[in-house]
Design an enzyme around this catalytic site. Structure first.
Site, PDB file in Angstrom:
ATOM      1  N   GLY A  90     100.202 -43.191  28.061  1.00 49.05           N
ATOM      2  CA  GLY A  90      99.135 -42.464  27.406  1.00 49.05           C
ATOM      3  C   GLY A  90      98.966 -42.220  26.189  1.00 49.05           C
ATOM      4  N   TYR A 146      92.563 -26.736  33.721  1.00 55.40           N
ATOM      5  CA  TYR A 146      93.885 -27.419  32.667  1.00 55.40           C
ATOM      6  C   TYR A 146      94.319 -26.383  31.903  1.00 55.40           C
ATOM      7  CZ  TYR A 146      95.315 -30.024  28.497  1.00 55.40           C
ATOM      8  OH  TYR A 146      96.224 -30.695  27.504  1.00 55.40           O
TER       9      TYR A 146
HETATM   10  N1  SER Z   1      92.679 -32.535  23.957  1.00 56.34           N
HETATM   11  C1  SER Z   1      92.729 -31.766  24.882  1.00 56.34           C
HETATM   12  C2  SER Z   1      91.548 -31.844  25.984  1.00 56.34           C
HETATM   13  O1  SER Z   1      90.647 -32.037  25.208  1.00 56.34           O
HETATM   14  C3  SER Z   1      93.169 -30.444  24.803  1.00 56.34           C
HETATM   15  O2  SER Z   1      94.534 -30.286  25.030  1.00 56.34           O
HETATM   16  O3  SER Z   1      91.657 -31.641  27.146  1.00 56.34           O
END
Ligand code: SER
Length: 313
Positions: free
Chosen positions: A12, A143
């Site tokens: 990743g 998330y």
């Molecule tokens: N960069 C990530 C996102 O935009 C945030 O942790 O999901």
């Protein structure tokens, strides 16, 4: 310092660069990269690689034993925008992998764990500017819910079982070697590619959306610095606020224009605007600076110069 490190999610955005940096520090053979898909040529050629599903505790354990691993960096995760499309899958991946690795540490198969959290742990009721370490945390994304839950699991395993798990709340991470996938801050990566490829960019966030951000070099350094810090210096076992820069799409576009004068940006906000609006615009990371001496190096101007130079080459 001799460590044998297993990286889960090495193909990743962050895993890729972290693997190369860790190989340079600890020796190529002592850093085992893994992911559910193969990495790029540099990763496959420079050291050991295993196909591992980060939710599969048995396979992780087999590889820990096979390679005599002492530390695990768990970087496999589904990011904010994709997680809104696949909530169950996101929860499964983000939580099952973390609990598997924490259990392996509790069972003493490994000595140390790194796991990233995010600014997504904050929500619409959090103070937006200079957001402190301890504040209102009511995340509104899948998330964010997975990250705040994960933080408390880390703290729990530390308190209850003495697990040495360390964590950072990353801001949006900006890179040019590997693109992120499925995040809300990804525009700040795409914009550089599109600026060079076609001279314009349609941004999915509005022009005044200010978000905390950081160049990959700083993110990699912070991560390794945290993992190398003395145990007694780590005072926070949920996750440390971490900051470098913050800017709006308009400001990054102006910075790019200094290098590519005819660059044009247009704005077409989509569902990701709401996610961005729920996050802080800047972060107070004084705890990280005080406890283990964190310092960032890149600002918006030096990062832009570095990215464009590398992408052109
Ligand atoms: N960069 C990530 C996102 O935009 C945030 O942790 O999901």
């Amino acid at each position: 310092m001799s460590e044998t490190i297993l990286i889960l999610g090495a193909s990743g955005q962050i895993g890729n660069e972290l693997t190369q940096k860790l190989r340079a520090i600890y020796g190529n053979d002592n850093v085992i990269a893994s992911d559910i898909r193969e990495g790029n040529k540099e990763m496959m050629d420079s050291g050991p690689f295993e196909i591992i599903d980060a939710t599969d505790k048995e396979t992780i354990l087999k590889n820990i034993q096979k390679h005599k691993v002492s530390q695990v960096y768990l970087l496999a995760a589904m990011l904010s925008a994709t997680a809104e499309q696949f909530p169950q899958k996101a929860w499964h991946l983000n939580m099952t992998s973390l609990l598997a690795v924490l259990d392996l540490a509790k069972e003493k198969h490994i000595k140390q764990v790194y796991w990233p959290s995010s600014i997504a742990v904050f929500g619409p009721t959090t103070p937006k500017e200079n957001t402190p370490q301890k504040t209102i945390m009511e995340p509104s994304t899948v998330y964010g819910i997975s990250k705040i839950s994960g933080e408390f699991w880390c703290n729990y395993y530390h308190e209850k079982f003495g697990v040495d798990v360390r964590s950072l709340r990353y801001p949006g991470i900006i890179s040019w070697k590997t693109k992120p996938g499925g995040g809300t801050t990804d525009y700040a990566v795409d914009i550089y590619f599109k600026a060079l490829e076609q001279g314009n960019y349609e941004c999915f966030l509005s022009e005044e959306t200010r978000l905390p951000m950081m160049y990959m070099n700083d993110a990699v350094n912070a991560t390794i610095q945290l993992m190398q810090a003395k145990t007694e210096d780590i005072k926070i076992r949920t996750s440390y606020n971490l900051a470098a820069i913050d800017f709006t799409p308009k400001e990054i576009a102006l910075e790019i224009k200094k290098h590519i004068s005819n660059f044009e940006i247009t704005y077409q906000p989509d569902f990701r605007q709401k996610i961005a609006d729920s996050w802080p615009s800047s972060i107070n990371d004084s705890e990280a600076r005080k406890d283990w001496n964190w310092k960032h190096e890149f600002d918006l101007a030096s990062m832009t110069t570095d990215i464009l130079k590398n992408l052109k080459a």
